[in-house]
Enzyme design. Structure first.
Site, mmCIF file in Angstrom:
data_model
loop_
_atom_site.group_PDB
_atom_site.id
_atom_site.type_symbol
_atom_site.label_atom_id
_atom_site.label_comp_id
_atom_site.label_asym_id
_atom_site.label_seq_id
_atom_site.Cartn_x
_atom_site.Cartn_y
_atom_site.Cartn_z
ATOM 1 N N ASP A 116 102.107 -26.092 40.832
ATOM 2 C CA ASP A 116 101.775 -26.091 42.230
ATOM 3 C C ASP A 116 101.995 -27.345 42.976
ATOM 4 O OD1 ASP A 116 100.453 -23.558 41.999
ATOM 5 O OD2 ASP A 116 98.650 -24.395 40.893
ATOM 6 N N ASP A 132 100.956 -18.418 46.058
ATOM 7 C CA ASP A 132 99.371 -18.327 46.457
ATOM 8 C C ASP A 132 98.821 -18.221 47.890
ATOM 9 O OD1 ASP A 132 98.722 -18.924 43.721
ATOM 10 O OD2 ASP A 132 98.676 -21.126 44.051
#
Length: 156
Positions: A116, A132
């Site tokens: 991430d 995401d």
């Protein structure tokens, strides 16, 4: 593949973009936790790893999440391949979800975690990645598709 063309295009392009950005982060940042402020205090690129689901829910659950990602991906591909022709908004919705499920699923299978890096600090939001984002965009398209079909069925 001609039947649901936008599904495949969005799914493949989104998957590639997700993987390229994660590769860039891993190659650019020497250590986990390193950050580059693009707008200090508001938006940073920050390298973190996530062994859970979105927003670190189910932390350490990468083993079962990898199988969930695989199942979702295979189910969506089967729907697009053998199912009926979908509306464009449905193709886009399912395509974006496919790209996110494939992107994060591949990471979980290969590494046991997801990279991430998108860090919105202004609202203290959990760090996330393009996969995401794509899943959420896909949900929006599916909501739009579902509202569109309800209003057209009422007119008939």
């Amino acid at each position: 593949m001609k039947k649901n063309r936008w599904f495949w295009i969005v799914g493949i392009v989104g998957f590639i973009l997700d993987q390229v950005t994660k590769y860039w982060v891993v190659q650019t940042f020497p250590d986990i936790g390193d950050t580059i402020p693009l707008w200090p205090g508001v938006f940073h690129f920050t390298y973190v790893i996530n062994t859970g689901a979105a927003f670190s829910f189910f932390e350490g659950g990468a083993k079962w999440l990898r199988w969930l990602s695989l199942g979702v991906s295979l189910g969506l591909m089967a729907l697009a391949w053998w199912g009926e022709k979908m509306k464009v908004t449905e193709q886009l919705g399912y395509g974006f979800i496919l790209s996110g499920a494939l992107g994060n699923g591949l990471d979980r299978f290969l590494f046991g975690y997801v990279v991430d890096f998108l860090d919105f600090r202004l609202i203290n939001f959990p760090v996330f990645n393009l996969a995401d984002v794509f899943i959420n965009i896909g949900i929006v398209f599916l909501l739009i598709a579902s509202f569109g079909s309800q209003s057209s069925s009422k007119v008939s």
